[in-house]
Write an enzyme that holds these catalytic residues in place. Structure first.
Site: not given
Length: 454
Positions: A73, A79, A82, A154, A279, A328, A381, A408
């Site tokens: 890229c 940017c 990444c 992208c 996700q 939740d 989660d 995560c």
């Protein structure tokens, strides 16, 4: 310690790359983190200090070790998306997981299973592009929220999304006064969001405007042009506060299609609302689901789904249980879960409860829930910060037999597991990488209560 004269320039050589994919060097005993660097790179480091702030460092590249991998890229390092395109994927995955691997061996005497990404580009199902005067359409500049890098494409979003981005860029070039100017507080269009399903063909385009654009002549004119130029299955206008920097949130107007798109996971259909989390890489997350499917023990009646959102795990694994309880704090997500579960599994006893799991008021409810039966399986989660003190305390006194902890943030997950080590035994851990070119990982730990006997 740093020199008292913080204006002195020191030289530092990058010694290794850490799990955040940043190069690490040292000036005396002070650690320096350098993005986009590799071992062997040399920098001049000048420390400076602003009032009431920690010392900062100005970096100047002196010499760079030879690169064997060329970033694909052209916006890489400018940017803020990444951070590792200069590193081969094999090395990325090793850097991201090696410290976790060693710490689990040392602290728990267990070796996690590692599952690298099968696709290293074109994997994300959502990208939010800021729109600035110019017009400029792109991502935030690395280290800056005030500036964006203009992007024609992208490489981590789908090819279909890039085609829609190309069409939008051509369209917006004909409306130079439409982008919102954050400095002069003029203009209307703030964000352009693309959401592309991975296991269906559906594409959603969302344009976020300031509220004042609604019901204007300009809106009607732009709406007609969007319908002619854009090809997404679902096209939405979204209106929110002029000063707010939030995309795809607020009052909506549907130009085409619906306010949700269809995704398939494990053969089950999910309707993903325009403003909800899903996700980011369902394909890359699949190893987590396969792991849980394989390890869920037979002959257990009750699934407790903590931080359940719209019932993602409940719906996927409902066929294994007679009863499901989801918890939740977001009522709109719980409504989706209730509706979908009643449609998909009308014979299962399911309930979805609104509880703030980070509030002390949740403690009594959790302790009652966790003490109800030895036939309970828990899936949790949580957000990146982890389970929180009230869930942890409730688990210590629980009758939960088996526990799948999905995360995560494997670092906060490991910290939580250490706090539970006297109560649960880790059976297996899987660490996988749905987010190549970034430092993020996903993991799942399978635990069994220590005093439980089958």
């Amino acid at each position: 310690m740093l020199d008292k004269n913080t204006n002195l320039t020191h030289q530092s050589k990058i010694e290794f790359v850490n799990s955040n994919l940043r190069g690490i060097g040292f000036v005396n005993n002070t650690k320096i983190e350098v993005p986009y660097s590799l071992p062997g790179d040399v920098y001049n480091v000048t420390f400076f200090k602003k009032k009431r702030r920690k010392p900062s460092a100005k970096l100047e590249l002196v010499s760079q070790t030879q690169r064997s991998f060329i970033p694909p890229c052209s916006a890489f390092t400018k940017c803020g998306g990444c951070c590792a395109q200069h590193i081969s994927y094999q090395d990325q995955f090793r850097y991201k997981t090696s410290s976790l691997l060693e710490s689990y061996k040392k602290d728990f005497e267990i070796v996690p299973t590692l599952y690298p990404a099968q696709k290293t580009f074109y994997y994300r199902n959502r990208m939010d592009f800021a729109v600035f005067p110019g017009p400029i359409v792109g991502q935030r500049e690395a280290g800056s929220f005030r500036h964006i890098v203009d992007l024609e494409t992208c490489l981590i979003q789908s090819k279909e999304s890039n085609e829609e981005l190309y069409r939008f860029r051509n369209l917006i070039s004909k409306f130079p006064n439409l982008p919102y100017d954050r400095k002069s507080d003029s203009g209307f269009l703030k964000y352009f969001t693309l959401r592309k399903a991975k296991n269906t063909s559906e594409l959603m385009t969302i344009l976020t405007f300031v509220e004042e654009f609604k019901n204007t002549i300009e809106e009607k004119e732009f709406e007609n042009v969007c319908l002619k130029s854009l090809k997404a299955d679902h096209i939405l206008f979204c209106f929110n506060r002029r000063k707010g920097e939030i995309s795809a949130t607020g009052e909506i107007k549907i130009l085409k299609g619906m306010d949700s798109y269809k995704e398939l996971v494990c053969g089950k259909e999910f309707r993903v609302p325009f403003d909800s989390f899903f996700q980011p890489n369902p394909e890359g997350f699949q190893p987590i689901l396969d792991f849980i499917e394989k390890e869920i023990p037979d002959s257990f009646d009750h699934l407790v789904d903590l931080f359940c959102g719209s019932g993602f795990f409940s719906r996927i694994f409902a066929h294994k249980f007679l009863k499901i309880t989801g918890i939740d704090s977001i009522e709109s997500s719980l409504e989706i879960a209730r509706k979908q579960m009643s449609l998909d599994f009308p014979k299962i006893d399911s309930s979805y409860l609104k509880v703030d799991l980070f509030s002390k008021h949740s403690s009594s409810k959790l302790k009652v829930l966790f003490s109800s039966s030895d036939k309970d399986v828990l899936i949790a989660d949580p957000p990146r910060a982890g389970l929180g003190e009230f869930v942890l305390d409730a688990l210590k006194d629980s009758k939960v037999s088996y526990f799948f902890y999905v995360s995560c943030n494997p670092t906060s997950q490991k910290s939580d597991l250490w706090k539970l080590k006297d109560f649960f035994q880790i059976q297996k851990i899987l660490i996988t990488d749905p987010y190549p070119q970034t430092p993020h990982l996903e993991s799942v730990a399978f635990l069994k209560r220590k005093n439980f006997t089958t």
